[in-house]
Design an enzyme around this catalytic site. Structure first.
Site, PDB file in Angstrom:
ATOM      1  N   LYS A 170     -70.703 -20.622 -20.291  1.00 27.28           N
ATOM      2  CA  LYS A 170     -70.354 -20.444 -18.881  1.00 27.28           C
ATOM      3  C   LYS A 170     -69.444 -21.557 -18.382  1.00 27.28           C
ATOM      4  O   LYS A 170     -68.587 -21.322 -17.533  1.00 27.28           O
ATOM      5  CB  LYS A 170     -71.609 -20.325 -18.019  1.00 27.28           C
ATOM      6  CG  LYS A 170     -72.309 -18.996 -18.226  1.00 27.28           C
ATOM      7  CD  LYS A 170     -73.226 -18.626 -17.080  1.00 27.28           C
ATOM      8  CE  LYS A 170     -73.805 -17.235 -17.315  1.00 27.28           C
ATOM      9  NZ  LYS A 170     -74.950 -16.933 -16.471  1.00 27.28           N
ATOM     10  N   LYS A 216     -71.312  -9.851 -26.881  1.00 21.68           N
ATOM     11  CA  LYS A 216     -72.381  -9.023 -26.296  1.00 21.68           C
ATOM     12  C   LYS A 216     -71.858  -8.245 -25.078  1.00 21.68           C
ATOM     13  O   LYS A 216     -70.916  -8.701 -24.409  1.00 21.68           O
ATOM     14  CB  LYS A 216     -73.608  -9.865 -25.938  1.00 21.68           C
ATOM     15  CG  LYS A 216     -73.479 -10.669 -24.686  1.00 21.68           C
ATOM     16  CD  LYS A 216     -74.820 -11.157 -24.154  1.00 21.68           C
ATOM     17  CE  LYS A 216     -74.543 -11.833 -22.812  1.00 21.68           C
ATOM     18  NZ  LYS A 216     -75.652 -12.262 -22.047  1.00 21.68           N
ATOM     19  N   LYS A 224     -72.458  -7.979 -18.031  1.00 19.14           N
ATOM     20  CA  LYS A 224     -72.163  -7.532 -16.666  1.00 19.14           C
ATOM     21  C   LYS A 224     -70.838  -8.114 -16.180  1.00 19.14           C
ATOM     22  O   LYS A 224     -70.179  -7.542 -15.344  1.00 19.14           O
ATOM     23  CB  LYS A 224     -73.209  -8.080 -15.681  1.00 19.14           C
ATOM     24  CG  LYS A 224     -74.615  -7.677 -15.888  1.00 19.14           C
ATOM     25  CD  LYS A 224     -75.434  -8.211 -14.695  1.00 19.14           C
ATOM     26  CE  LYS A 224     -76.872  -8.484 -15.004  1.00 19.14           C
ATOM     27  NZ  LYS A 224     -77.300  -9.808 -15.251  1.00 19.14           N
TER      28      LYS A 224
END
Ligand code: TYM
Length: 334
Positions: free
Chosen positions: A115, A197, A200
């Site tokens: 992140k 992966k 969202k």
């Protein structure tokens, strides 16, 4: 334990629209386990603030996530479903646990590294201490089991480390939680890059199936899914795209890998992709129909939000008070 049942805790961030990965990796298992355990499910809106949110959109999305839990089949009378921000014990416990967590262990979290690379202009302290808030979520409810997808296992490991560290000093305060990862669907990959992966927050909308995508969109996304140049439908390391589709089909149809490869022996990718798409459409249909009904019933959703926040506050406060006392914080005068 609550009564004669063990305790289950889990939750999702209210960031972006839920994907098939969230459903197969987590939500679906929550529903399967919900009768067996006393369950608490949070809409993790405080965690979502580690990334800048548009307030109006965020509020709407968090409520939608709350409603989706119920539409997917969690009964809010039997399961405690609540917003993390409605229970102040989470933030308070996170502070206390911050004092039992080391910078070194937080720096090793792969999600923090990923992140930070993605949001290089906003590497805030919340992003760094994110796993401590997650530990607070879980430990406040004395959870025995935490069903998650594979990507959250590292956070669960640090939760266990923090709990054990605390217990070693102050006695058996926290239950040490176990992770629960389903046999199928624990890591659903992107339809456009099967080495990543399904997420969202992926910018490419064709990479993810969203739970509220209509049937045509779902079928189209599967038809476009990236596979390899071969034509055989088998589970092999050099075929990550096909492996991902087999995993999705397995999780949605209940068939195992061998049964699937036999079913599609001699058939082409086109036919297989269509079958996977149709099987996903089928499992999402009832959820989507229920979602429409629930969204039309604002008063009902409001009433369960209130009721469940009270229940979560009551349960979590018991652990918070115990921890405060162990730490030597001055007791309140009543
Ligand atoms: P989040 O919101 O990223 O994801 C919610 C759940 O979905 C699972 N998941 C997947 N499973 C399979 N394949 C995928 N592609 C996929 N993508 C996501 C995740 O593993 C997760 O189980 N930190 C957590 C939220 C959280 C939490 C908690 C979870 C906060 N506090 C306490 C459990 C207990 C998160 O960001 O999940």
């Amino acid at each position: 334990m609550i009564g004669d049942k063990k305790i289950l805790y889990s939750g999702m961030q209210a960031t972006g629209n839920l994907t098939l990965g969230n459903y197969l990796g987590a939500l679906n298992n929550w529903i399967k386990l919900s009768e067996e355990y006393e369950c608490f499910y949070g809409v993790m809106d405080l965690h979502s603030l580690t990334v800048r949110q548009n307030p109006a959109e965020f509020r709407k999305r968090a409520r939608m996530l709350y409603t989706l839990y119920i539409a997917a089949g969690l009964d809010p009378k039997k399961n405690c479903i609540y917003f993390q921000s409605h229970v102040s014990a989470h933030a308070e416990m996170a502070w206390l646990l911050n004092c039992f967590t080391y910078m070194g262990e937080l720096s090793r979290m792969t999600q923090f590294k990923d992140k930070s690379a993605k949001h290089a202009d906003n590497i805030n302290a919340g992003l760094f201490t994110y796993p401590v808030l997650m530990a607070a979520d879980i430990l406040l409810y004395q959870a025995d089991v935490v069903p998650v997808g594979i990507d959250q296992l590292q956070h669960l490991e640090i939760t266990r480390d923090i709990a054990e560290r605390f217990n070693n000093i102050y006695g058996d305060v926290f239950t040490i939680p176990e992770g629960y990862v389903g046999k199928t669907g624990a890591k659903i990959m992107s339809l456009q890059d099967p080495t990543k992966k399904m997420s969202k927050s992926d910018e490419n909308i064709n990479a993810s199936i969203y739970l509220l995508d209509d049937p045509d969109t779902i079928i189209r996304k599967f038809k476009r899914a990236v596979t390899d140049s071969g034509s055989e439908i088998c589970y092999r390391e050099d075929k990550p795209g096909i492996c991902n589709l087999i995993d999705i089909y397995s999780a949605t149809s209940g068939k195992n890998r061998d049964e699937i490869t036999r079913e599609f022996d001699g058939k082409g990718y086109g036919e297989f992709k269509l079958a996977v798409g149709e099987s996903v459409v089928d499992i999402l249909k009832p959820l989507q129909a229920r979602m429409k009904e629930l969204q039309a019933d604002k008063a009902y959703i409001d009433s369960i939000i209130k009721e469940n926040a009270e229940k979560a506050s009551y349960t979590s406060m018991k652990t918070l008070r115990k921890v405060q006392k162990k730490l030597g914080l001055t007791e309140r005068i009543r």
